[in-house]
Enzyme design. Structure first.
Site, PDB file in Angstrom:
ATOM      1  N   THR A 170       0.924  -1.131  -0.770  1.00  0.00           N
ATOM      2  CA  THR A 170      -0.256  -0.193  -0.092  1.00  0.00           C
ATOM      3  C   THR A 170       0.948   1.142   0.355  1.00  0.00           C
ATOM      4  OG1 THR A 170      -1.025   0.715   1.431  1.00  0.00           O
ATOM      5  CG2 THR A 170      -0.285  -0.408   2.791  1.00  0.00           C
ATOM      6  N   ASP A 171       0.556   2.337  -0.327  1.00  0.00           N
ATOM      7  CA  ASP A 171       1.195   3.668  -0.286  1.00  0.00           C
ATOM      8  C   ASP A 171       0.653   3.788   1.290  1.00  0.00           C
ATOM      9  OD1 ASP A 171      -2.383   4.382   0.384  1.00  0.00           O
ATOM     10  OD2 ASP A 171      -2.078   5.927  -1.391  1.00  0.00           O
ATOM     11  N   GLU A 172       0.261   3.319   2.008  1.00  0.00           N
ATOM     12  CA  GLU A 172       0.308   4.422   3.180  1.00  0.00           C
ATOM     13  C   GLU A 172       1.710   3.633   4.334  1.00  0.00           C
ATOM     14  OE1 GLU A 172      -3.167   3.082   5.908  1.00  0.00           O
ATOM     15  OE2 GLU A 172      -5.017   3.291   3.887  1.00  0.00           O
ATOM     16  N   LYS A 217       2.368  -3.255   6.975  1.00  0.00           N
ATOM     17  CA  LYS A 217       2.783  -3.575   5.572  1.00  0.00           C
ATOM     18  C   LYS A 217       4.261  -3.705   5.361  1.00  0.00           C
ATOM     19  CE  LYS A 217      -0.075  -4.955   2.833  1.00  0.00           C
ATOM     20  NZ  LYS A 217      -0.234  -6.261   2.438  1.00  0.00           N
TER      21      LYS A 217
HETATM   22  P1  NAD Z   1      -9.846  -7.487   2.136  1.00  0.00           P
HETATM   23  O1  NAD Z   1      -9.226  -7.211   3.617  1.00  0.00           O
HETATM   24  O2  NAD Z   1     -10.696  -6.883   0.961  1.00  0.00           O
HETATM   25  O3  NAD Z   1      -8.927  -8.938   2.209  1.00  0.00           O
HETATM   26  C1  NAD Z   1      -7.928  -9.279   2.079  1.00  0.00           C
HETATM   27  C2  NAD Z   1      -8.431 -11.017   2.232  1.00  0.00           C
HETATM   28  O4  NAD Z   1      -7.286 -11.849   2.651  1.00  0.00           O
HETATM   29  C3  NAD Z   1      -9.493 -11.628   2.977  1.00  0.00           C
HETATM   30  O5  NAD Z   1     -10.586 -12.095   1.980  1.00  0.00           O
HETATM   31  C4  NAD Z   1      -8.825 -12.708   3.869  1.00  0.00           C
HETATM   32  O6  NAD Z   1      -9.466 -13.386   4.229  1.00  0.00           O
HETATM   33  C5  NAD Z   1      -7.612 -12.772   4.080  1.00  0.00           C
HETATM   34  N1  NAD Z   1      -6.731 -12.549   4.611  1.00  0.00           N
HETATM   35  C6  NAD Z   1      -6.276 -12.233   5.562  1.00  0.00           C
HETATM   36  N2  NAD Z   1      -5.800 -12.421   6.286  1.00  0.00           N
HETATM   37  C7  NAD Z   1      -5.103 -13.685   5.879  1.00  0.00           C
HETATM   38  C8  NAD Z   1      -4.566 -15.061   5.616  1.00  0.00           C
HETATM   39  N3  NAD Z   1      -3.727 -15.237   7.680  1.00  0.00           N
HETATM   40  N4  NAD Z   1      -4.798 -16.313   5.887  1.00  0.00           N
HETATM   41  C9  NAD Z   1      -4.881 -16.599   4.197  1.00  0.00           C
HETATM   42  N5  NAD Z   1      -5.837 -15.343   3.675  1.00  0.00           N
HETATM   43  C10 NAD Z   1      -5.530 -14.339   4.804  1.00  0.00           C
HETATM   44  O7  NAD Z   1      -8.628  -6.029   2.005  1.00  0.00           O
HETATM   45  P2  NAD Z   1      -7.852  -5.646  -0.100  1.00  0.00           P
HETATM   46  O8  NAD Z   1      -8.690  -4.516  -0.200  1.00  0.00           O
HETATM   47  O9  NAD Z   1      -7.961  -6.300  -1.032  1.00  0.00           O
HETATM   48  O10 NAD Z   1      -6.052  -5.688   0.066  1.00  0.00           O
HETATM   49  C11 NAD Z   1      -6.277  -6.754  -1.040  1.00  0.00           C
HETATM   50  C12 NAD Z   1      -4.434  -6.225  -0.444  1.00  0.00           C
HETATM   51  O11 NAD Z   1      -4.041  -4.937  -1.557  1.00  0.00           O
HETATM   52  C13 NAD Z   1      -3.916  -6.362   1.111  1.00  0.00           C
HETATM   53  O12 NAD Z   1      -2.509  -7.291   1.062  1.00  0.00           O
HETATM   54  C14 NAD Z   1      -3.832  -4.596   0.881  1.00  0.00           C
HETATM   55  O13 NAD Z   1      -2.935  -4.337   1.851  1.00  0.00           O
HETATM   56  C15 NAD Z   1      -3.953  -4.379  -0.132  1.00  0.00           C
HETATM   57  N6  NAD Z   1      -3.613  -2.941  -0.336  1.00  0.00           N
HETATM   58  C16 NAD Z   1      -5.753  -2.827  -0.668  1.00  0.00           C
HETATM   59  C17 NAD Z   1      -5.574  -1.272  -0.811  1.00  0.00           C
HETATM   60  C18 NAD Z   1      -7.028  -1.188  -0.605  1.00  0.00           C
HETATM   61  O14 NAD Z   1      -7.356   0.438  -1.265  1.00  0.00           O
HETATM   62  N7  NAD Z   1      -8.100  -2.534  -0.756  1.00  0.00           N
HETATM   63  C19 NAD Z   1      -4.700  -0.561  -1.716  1.00  0.00           C
HETATM   64  C20 NAD Z   1      -3.361  -0.848  -1.714  1.00  0.00           C
HETATM   65  C21 NAD Z   1      -2.820  -1.835  -1.424  1.00  0.00           C
END
Ligand code: NAD
Length: 356
Positions: free
Chosen positions: A134-136, A163
């Site tokens: 993430t950008d965070e 992260k």
């Molecule tokens: P989300 O919370 O919707 O999905 C995360 C998924 O990971 C869930 O389905 C959860 O069940 C699964 N999970 C959590 N812990 C787990 C484990 N120990 N083993 C297996 N599965 C596990 O999140 P998202 O928004 O889809 O984000 C996905 C990725 O992208 C993350 O790594 C997040 O940091 C990154 N990201 C998200 C954003 C955003 O705006 N949503 C932006 C940049 C990066």
């Protein structure tokens, strides 16, 4: 056809990545997900009759299960998205974030390292691991400038810190063990199947119910927004063509103040629901106590990704928001089910009274 493993496959972005890989017939896909509160099987419904897609329920911290999967599937790579992701929940329960995001990434990296040791050299050379972040991790910007890949990390929330730690592990496993790892850092995503604890779906679902729309602080924090399908595309480009050991920023070139974004959503709902008793929806906006440690502004410089891999976002924010509002209007039962069983919109991530 070769196989790609996607972790966090039943989450918001992971499911978009699985749909992208299968719609474009890029590879067989095996999704891995612990099925936490944030996972929804419906996000993968469009793939349920696809013989080249499988969802496996497993925790990435379970090394034995992951290693067994790797040796059974012989994938060409892993796109690693599994994580705990909601900043407010990370204020309430930071330990969950350290476990999933840091220990989980460590466990996964170790299992991949063990796996790479036992496969033939040509397969080793072809293998790729994308760590999605993430950008965070970069912290907060002032009024001008944008994050570049070489900026020092300065995470402010437990989520961002977990992260950042995971990014450092991924980098170190590349440097020390020469593992084929590439990292992506992306700005805020939005689109279908986003869990309604995050800003955009929270505002839509609350507005539909005629509830107050809680905007943190003065609503002046700025985020850069990217449509989730554009992110899925960027992730595949980085996974398949990015230089190993590098990091790539991904952004939407769409900076909005939170309050402007919420007003825009209200306008779209007014247009879509001319008979609604809650019009004008902007009257539901209410300012609430700010999030502790709330970052002021994020903006991404993604020129490296654009120059090296030719990627840029396709969806504009106004278009993407309209699509997203329509998606939530036509998928109200998905949200209702979540509201009944998992999360009904209550405020999360507040410190106890008197605690700074
Ligand atoms: P989300 O919370 O919707 O999905 C995360 C998924 O990971 C869930 O389905 C959860 O069940 C699964 N999970 C959590 N812990 C787990 C484990 N120990 N083993 C297996 N599965 C596990 O999140 P998202 O928004 O889809 O984000 C996905 C990725 O992208 C993350 O790594 C997040 O940091 C990154 N990201 C998200 C954003 C955003 O705006 N949503 C932006 C940049 C990066």
């Amino acid at each position: 056809m070769s196989t790609i493993i996607v972790t966090g496959a039943a989450g918001f972005i992971g499911s978009a990545v699985c749909r992208y890989l299968r719609q474009n017939k890029i590879a067989k896909v095996v999704g891995v997900d612990k099925m936490t509160y944030a996972a929804t099987k419906e996000s993968l419904d469009s793939l349920k009759d696809d013989p080249d897609f499988t969802l496996v329920e497993a925790d990435i911290c379970n090394g034995a299960a992951i290693f067994e999967m790797l040796t059974a599937l012989n994938p060409i790579g892993i796109m690693h998205l599994a994580a705990e992701t909601h900043v407010d929940r990370s204020i309430d329960r930071p330990g969950d974030f350290l476990q999933a995001n840091i220990i989980g990434t460590y466990a996964l990296l170790e299992m991949v390292r063990n796996y790479l040791r036992i496969i033939p050299e040509d397969k080793q050379k072809a293998f790729r691991f994308l760590h999605v972040s993430t950008d965070e991790v970069y912290g907060s910007l002032g009024a001008s400038g944008s994050f570049t890949e070489d900026m020092p990390y300065a995470p402010n929330s437990p989520y961002a810190a977990s992260k950042a730690a995971a990014d450092h592990l991924a980098r170190a496993w590349h440097k020390t063990f020469n593992m084929p790892i590439v990292i992506s850092n992306c700005s805020n995503n939005y689109g279908p199947f986003q869990f309604p604890e995050k800003l955009i779906p929270l505002m839509i679902t609350k507005a539909l119910a005629g509830e107050k729309l809680p905007v943190y602080g003065k609503g002046l924090n700025i985020r850069d927004w990217l449509y989730v399908e554009d992110h899925a595309d960027a992730l595949y480009q980085i996974f398949s063509r990015g230089r190993m050991g590098e990091k790539y920023n991904v952004g939407g070139a769409a900076e909005y103040k939170n309050i402007d974004l919420v007003n825009e959503l209200c306008k779209l709902l007014d247009e879509a629901l001319p008979q609604s008793a809650h019009r004008p929806h902007k009257n539901l906006i209410t300012y609430v106590t700010d999030r502790p440690g709330h970052d002021e502004r994020y903006a991404m410089d993604f020129s490296k990704l654009n120059k090296e891999l030719g990627w840029k976002p396709r969806m504009t924010l106004p278009e993407g928001l309209k699509k997203t509002v329509n998606w939530y209007l036509t998928n109200r039962s998905w949200c209702k089910d979540i509201q009944l069983r998992k999360y009904s919109g209550e405020r999360l991530g507040q410190l106890p009274v008197g605690q700074k």
